[in-house]
Design an enzyme around this catalytic site. Structure first.
Site, PDB file in Angstrom:
ATOM      1  CG  ASP A  23     -68.925   8.344  57.150  1.00  0.00           C
ATOM      2  OD1 ASP A  23     -67.937   7.622  57.650  1.00  0.00           O
ATOM      3  OD2 ASP A  23     -68.842   8.912  56.102  1.00  0.00           O
ATOM      4  CG  ASN A  46     -68.365  -0.618  56.787  1.00  0.00           C
ATOM      5  OD1 ASN A  46     -69.141  -0.187  57.649  1.00  0.00           O
ATOM      6  ND2 ASN A  46     -67.730   0.181  55.931  1.00  0.00           N
TER       7      ASN A  46
HETATM    8  C1  IPE Z   1     -71.165   3.913  55.847  1.00  0.00           C
HETATM    9  O1  IPE Z   1     -70.047   4.584  55.927  1.00  0.00           O
HETATM   10  C2  IPE Z   1     -71.229   2.733  56.774  1.00  0.00           C
HETATM   11  C3  IPE Z   1     -71.435   3.130  58.235  1.00  0.00           C
HETATM   12  C4  IPE Z   1     -71.472   4.359  58.510  1.00  0.00           C
HETATM   13  C5  IPE Z   1     -71.657   2.159  58.973  1.00  0.00           C
HETATM   14  P1  IPE Z   1     -68.746   4.299  55.014  1.00  0.00           P
HETATM   15  O2  IPE Z   1     -67.754   5.263  55.617  1.00  0.00           O
HETATM   16  O3  IPE Z   1     -68.508   2.836  54.936  1.00  0.00           O
HETATM   17  O4  IPE Z   1     -69.370   4.828  53.602  1.00  0.00           O
HETATM   18  P2  IPE Z   1     -68.354   5.118  52.385  1.00  0.00           P
HETATM   19  O5  IPE Z   1     -67.529   4.018  52.261  1.00  0.00           O
HETATM   20  O6  IPE Z   1     -67.589   6.308  52.606  1.00  0.00           O
HETATM   21  O7  IPE Z   1     -69.306   5.355  51.341  1.00  0.00           O
HETATM   22  C1  IPE Z   2     -68.033   5.511  60.442  1.00  0.00           C
HETATM   23  O1  IPE Z   2     -66.780   5.716  60.589  1.00  0.00           O
HETATM   24  C2  IPE Z   2     -67.872   4.326  61.087  1.00  0.00           C
HETATM   25  C3  IPE Z   2     -67.993   2.850  60.356  1.00  0.00           C
HETATM   26  C4  IPE Z   2     -68.064   2.874  59.129  1.00  0.00           C
HETATM   27  C5  IPE Z   2     -67.983   1.430  61.028  1.00  0.00           C
HETATM   28  P1  IPE Z   2     -65.599   5.715  59.435  1.00  0.00           P
HETATM   29  O2  IPE Z   2     -64.687   4.594  59.903  1.00  0.00           O
HETATM   30  O3  IPE Z   2     -66.098   5.310  57.894  1.00  0.00           O
HETATM   31  O4  IPE Z   2     -64.984   6.933  59.346  1.00  0.00           O
HETATM   32  P2  IPE Z   2     -64.281   7.723  58.024  1.00  0.00           P
HETATM   33  O5  IPE Z   2     -65.167   8.009  57.214  1.00  0.00           O
HETATM   34  O6  IPE Z   2     -63.277   6.944  57.501  1.00  0.00           O
HETATM   35  O7  IPE Z   2     -63.818   8.977  58.747  1.00  0.00           O
HETATM   36 MG    MG Z   3     -66.738   6.450  56.608  1.00  0.00          MG
END
Ligand code: IPE
Ligand code: IPE
Ligand code: MG
Length: 249
Positions: free
Chosen positions: A21, A69
């Site tokens: 993340d 997502n």
């Molecule tokens: C969790 O991250 C999913 C992945 C790393 C693929 P998110 O960024 O989607 O999680 P939330 O929405 O902050 O809980």
């Molecule tokens: C994790 O990074 C990757 C995916 C969930 C695909 P994020 O895209 O959630 O990045 P933040 O949490 O918005 O910084």
């Molecule tokens: Mg995230």
């Protein structure tokens, strides 16, 4: 000194699961598009895959794209799908003797992404080192719902009797049935939640959270997580004394 030298080679976790993340925030903080963060995140995937394989980790499960997502802006979903498509290099797998497995609802993926994933899984199936598992279009509640459906179908056909349904039945009906539960779950990016990841499987995993955004998570950060894991006592409900008795033998 590198954290690596301080690790106990006899206590390397068999299965490490990671919630990767912080890609978006990493890019936004630099005034860049979120997709740049995802591109940079792919480099971290390569680095950590190699580091984990070198350490002797047997299973590395990366949360790559969650069921939730799909609700992101369509441009970001499209950018992520195309990144998955372009970044699947056979070389990384062959160089490290790594096998690829996917867990998740593959039916929802674009056909070209799905086909290239299936090809890569087939090409790497004979590799005997670490298994890299990508959780793609995955969520634990989706997975558990699917498992319940499968078991219900068997029960309706009379193949399974109610009293025969055990924890093992459920474990075997999950997409992760080919591997043991994660010993260590790492989440980068500062959030303290599981976001629908491996909820059944992480019942007794050691949890490690760090503030580092995924694009900045390097080998040393990975070794630090493993060192922290090695400092824990896994009691599985027992007392410290009981654990000492079994490890002394
Ligand atoms: C969790 O991250 C999913 C992945 C790393 C693929 P998110 O960024 O989607 O999680 P939330 O929405 O902050 O809980
Ligand atoms: C994790 O990074 C990757 C995916 C969930 C695909 P994020 O895209 O959630 O990045 P933040 O949490 O918005 O910084
Ligand atoms: Mg995230």
């Amino acid at each position: 000194m590198s954290y690596k030298a301080q690790l106990d080679p006899k206590r390397i976790p068999t299965h490490v699961a990671i919630i990767m993340d912080g890609n978006g925030r990493w890019a936004t903080a630099r005034g860049w598009d979120r997709s740049v963060g995802h591109q940079k995140g792919v480099e971290t995937v390569r680095r950590i895959t190699t580091a984990a394989s070198d350490l002797g980790v047997k299973y590395l499960t990366l949360y790559t794209f969650s069921t939730e997502n799909w609700n992101r802006p369509p441009e970001e979903v499209a950018a992520l799908m195309s990144l998955i498509f372009t970044s699947l290099e056979e070389d990384l797998f062959m160089r490290n003797n790594v096998r690829l497995r996917i867990i998740g609802d593959l039916k929802r993926l674009p056909v070209d992404v799905r086909t290239s994933l299936e090809n890569l899984m087939a090409h790497t199936a004979q590799n005997s080192g670490m298994t890299l598992v990508l959780a793609l279009s995955y969520s634990a509640r989706w997975e558990i719902t699917e498992a319940v459906r499968t078991i219900a179908v068997s029960a309706a056909k009379g193949e399974v009797v109610l009293n025969d349904i055990t924890e093992q039945t459920i474990t075997e009906a999950l997409t992760t049935s080919f591997m043991p539960d994660p010993d260590l779950l790492i989440r980068t990016g500062g959030e303290l939640r599981l976001s629908n990841y491996l909820l059944w499987q992480c019942a007794y995993s050691e949890l490690y959270f760090c503030d580092t955004f995924w694009p900045d998570f390097d080998e040393e950060a990975f070794y630090a997580a493993i060192q922290d894991y090695q400092s824990r006592e896994r009691r599985f409900g027992k007392t410290s004394w009981q654990i000492e008795q079994t490890t002394e033998k």
